[in-house]
Design an enzyme around this catalytic site. Structure first.
Site, PDB file in Angstrom:
ATOM      1  N   GLY A  12       0.827  -1.202   0.000  1.00  0.00           N
ATOM      2  CA  GLY A  12       0.000   0.000   0.000  1.00  0.00           C
ATOM      3  C   GLY A  12       0.858   1.247   0.000  1.00  0.00           C
ATOM      4  O   GLY A  12       2.050   1.203  -0.322  1.00  0.00           O
ATOM      5  N   ASN A  13       0.274   2.367   0.389  1.00  0.00           N
ATOM      6  CA  ASN A  13       1.001   3.636   0.317  1.00  0.00           C
ATOM      7  C   ASN A  13       2.254   3.666   1.182  1.00  0.00           C
ATOM      8  O   ASN A  13       3.320   4.101   0.735  1.00  0.00           O
ATOM      9  CB  ASN A  13       0.075   4.788   0.717  1.00  0.00           C
ATOM     10  CG  ASN A  13      -0.952   5.101  -0.354  1.00  0.00           C
ATOM     11  OD1 ASN A  13      -0.733   4.842  -1.536  1.00  0.00           O
ATOM     12  ND2 ASN A  13      -2.082   5.656   0.044  1.00  0.00           N
ATOM     13  N   ASP A  56       2.634  -8.563  -1.103  1.00  0.00           N
ATOM     14  CA  ASP A  56       1.240  -8.203  -0.838  1.00  0.00           C
ATOM     15  C   ASP A  56       0.358  -9.371  -1.270  1.00  0.00           C
ATOM     16  O   ASP A  56       0.758 -10.178  -2.123  1.00  0.00           O
ATOM     17  CB  ASP A  56       0.862  -6.934  -1.606  1.00  0.00           C
ATOM     18  CG  ASP A  56      -0.375  -6.249  -1.043  1.00  0.00           C
ATOM     19  OD1 ASP A  56      -0.220  -5.253  -0.317  1.00  0.00           O
ATOM     20  OD2 ASP A  56      -1.497  -6.715  -1.326  1.00  0.00           O
ATOM     21  N   VAL A  92       4.906  -1.149  11.589  1.00  0.00           N
ATOM     22  CA  VAL A  92       4.299   0.141  11.256  1.00  0.00           C
ATOM     23  C   VAL A  92       2.777   0.084  11.401  1.00  0.00           C
ATOM     24  O   VAL A  92       2.122   1.094  11.631  1.00  0.00           O
ATOM     25  CB  VAL A  92       4.689   0.581   9.828  1.00  0.00           C
ATOM     26  CG1 VAL A  92       3.984   1.872   9.437  1.00  0.00           C
ATOM     27  CG2 VAL A  92       6.197   0.753   9.716  1.00  0.00           C
ATOM     28  N   SER A  93       2.206  -1.108  11.296  1.00  0.00           N
ATOM     29  CA  SER A  93       0.748  -1.271  11.314  1.00  0.00           C
ATOM     30  C   SER A  93       0.147  -0.834  12.648  1.00  0.00           C
ATOM     31  O   SER A  93       0.745  -1.030  13.704  1.00  0.00           O
ATOM     32  CB  SER A  93       0.385  -2.729  11.042  1.00  0.00           C
ATOM     33  OG  SER A  93       1.000  -3.196   9.851  1.00  0.00           O
ATOM     34  N   ARG A 125       6.565  14.968  13.658  1.00  0.00           N
ATOM     35  CA  ARG A 125       5.423  15.892  13.621  1.00  0.00           C
ATOM     36  C   ARG A 125       5.591  17.008  14.646  1.00  0.00           C
ATOM     37  O   ARG A 125       5.338  18.187  14.354  1.00  0.00           O
ATOM     38  CB  ARG A 125       4.131  15.114  13.881  1.00  0.00           C
ATOM     39  CG  ARG A 125       3.724  14.247  12.695  1.00  0.00           C
ATOM     40  CD  ARG A 125       2.564  13.323  13.018  1.00  0.00           C
ATOM     41  NE  ARG A 125       2.105  12.639  11.802  1.00  0.00           N
ATOM     42  CZ  ARG A 125       1.414  11.511  11.801  1.00  0.00           C
ATOM     43  NH1 ARG A 125       1.102  10.923  12.955  1.00  0.00           N
ATOM     44  NH2 ARG A 125       1.035  10.956  10.659  1.00  0.00           N
ATOM     45  N   HIS A 183       1.609   5.066  20.613  1.00  0.00           N
ATOM     46  CA  HIS A 183       1.367   5.790  19.363  1.00  0.00           C
ATOM     47  C   HIS A 183      -0.130   6.033  19.243  1.00  0.00           C
ATOM     48  O   HIS A 183      -0.870   5.273  18.637  1.00  0.00           O
ATOM     49  CB  HIS A 183       1.872   4.963  18.182  1.00  0.00           C
ATOM     50  CG  HIS A 183       1.763   5.680  16.868  1.00  0.00           C
ATOM     51  ND1 HIS A 183       2.271   6.936  16.651  1.00  0.00           N
ATOM     52  CD2 HIS A 183       1.215   5.299  15.692  1.00  0.00           C
ATOM     53  CE1 HIS A 183       2.037   7.298  15.408  1.00  0.00           C
ATOM     54  NE2 HIS A 183       1.386   6.319  14.803  1.00  0.00           N
TER      55      HIS A 183
END
Length: 310
Positions: A9-10, A32, A117-118, A150, A174
């Site tokens: 994905g992205n 994937d 990361v998920s 951020r 997170h």
């Protein structure tokens, strides 16, 4: 060096391209479940090498056998968060996905470093650790790097200064309970508290906590991917080049900060062996309380998965 990215994905595709462009591995494998997607994206990336001047091989596949003998596995698979959906809403669905993905990865790679990361990030890192059987230092969550990025961005914007001059750190889970450490935030060595009034600092902290959902609300049907991918690749670069970077990552705590057996974001030394050291910095009483509350939320969600994980 071989790096496998799970999920085309992205986030996964962007990370794979950055890894190739930085030549952090000889081979990048993009996996994937959707036929054609990883193959097409990987071929497109590989063909950009002549222009971007990299020699890294990029392979797309639907078969985990192609991930065999990976040194690092970046897991980005899972359902993306949608407007009105909290990270906790994703818990059951993504836990099943991550458990199955990790099990497949471990069939073909004996001792990889896994970077998660998920979302929900902290809980998914726990799921991967349990499913993999790997030592705790080799299963790491990407949270603090992104949240800190951020935070730095918002500070730079507020002060009209370069982001390169900002030193900052965001700890904890997170999500809404993350803990930006104002006490350790400075601009070229000048404490943030000397540059901004407390109400402005509080607003920056609050915006940082809502940084992900701010982007979700704009995109409507997706979530952030450029900054998450860049953050994950920064971790990968620290590992592949054994840089001994001190950055906030999600790791298993065993008594540090008074937190026991919970994955939580804290400052770590990141090198070729994964998390090589957990640093215990001096926090204010309120910061320590917030960090422990954040960890308690992660622990609660992990307990809710006990039945699923067996």
């Amino acid at each position: 060096m071989k790096i496998t990215v799970i999920g085309a994905g992205n986030v996964g595709a962007t990370a794979a391209l950055r890894i190739a462009e930085k030549q952090l591995a000889k081979e990048v494998v993009l996996i994937d479940i959707v036929e054609g997607i990883p193959q097409g994206k990987a071929l497109d990336m590989y063909e950009s090498g002549a222009v971007a001047l990299f020699d890294t091989t990029v392979l797309g596949s639907n078969d985990y056998k192609d991930s065999a003998d990976s040194d690092i596995v970046l897991i980005t698979a899972g359902l993306a968060r949608k407007p009105g959906m909290s990270r906790e809403d994703l818990l059951k669905i993504n836990a099943t996905i991550i458990r199955d993905v990790t099990t497949e990865v471990m069939k073909y790679s004996a001792n990889p470093i896994i970077i998660m990361v998920s979302n929900p990030l902290d809980v998914m890192t726990f799921v991967a650790w349990k499913a993999s059987g790997l030592p705790k230092e080799r299963v790491i969550g990407m949270a603090g790097v992104l949240d800190t990025a951020r935070y730095k961005n918002f500070i730079a914007e507020a002060l009209d200064v370069s982001m390169q001059d900002i030193s900052a750190m965001v700890l904890g889970g997170h999500g809404d309970s993350m803990v930006p450490i104002v006490n350790y935030t400075n601009v070229a060595g000048i404490p943030l508290t000397e540059l901004l009034p407390q109400d402005k600092i509080d607003a920056l902290v609050e915006r940082t906590r809502n940084g992900g959902i701010e982007i979700v609300n704009y995109l409507k049907t997706g979530s952030a991917f450029y900054a998450p991918a860049a953050s994950a690749v920064e971790m990968i670069e620290g590992i592949t080049k054994d840089r001994k970077r001190i950055i906030p990552c999600t790791t298993l705590l065993e008594g540090q900060y008074g937190i026991e057996s919970v994955f939580c974001g804290v400052p770590v030394k990141l090198g070729k062996n994964g998390v090589e050291q957990i640093l215990e910095i001096n926090l204010t009483a309120s910061e320590l309380e917030a960090l422990r509350k954040s960890a308690a939320l992660v622990e609660e969600n992990c307990k809710n998965l006990a039945t699923l994980l067996g």
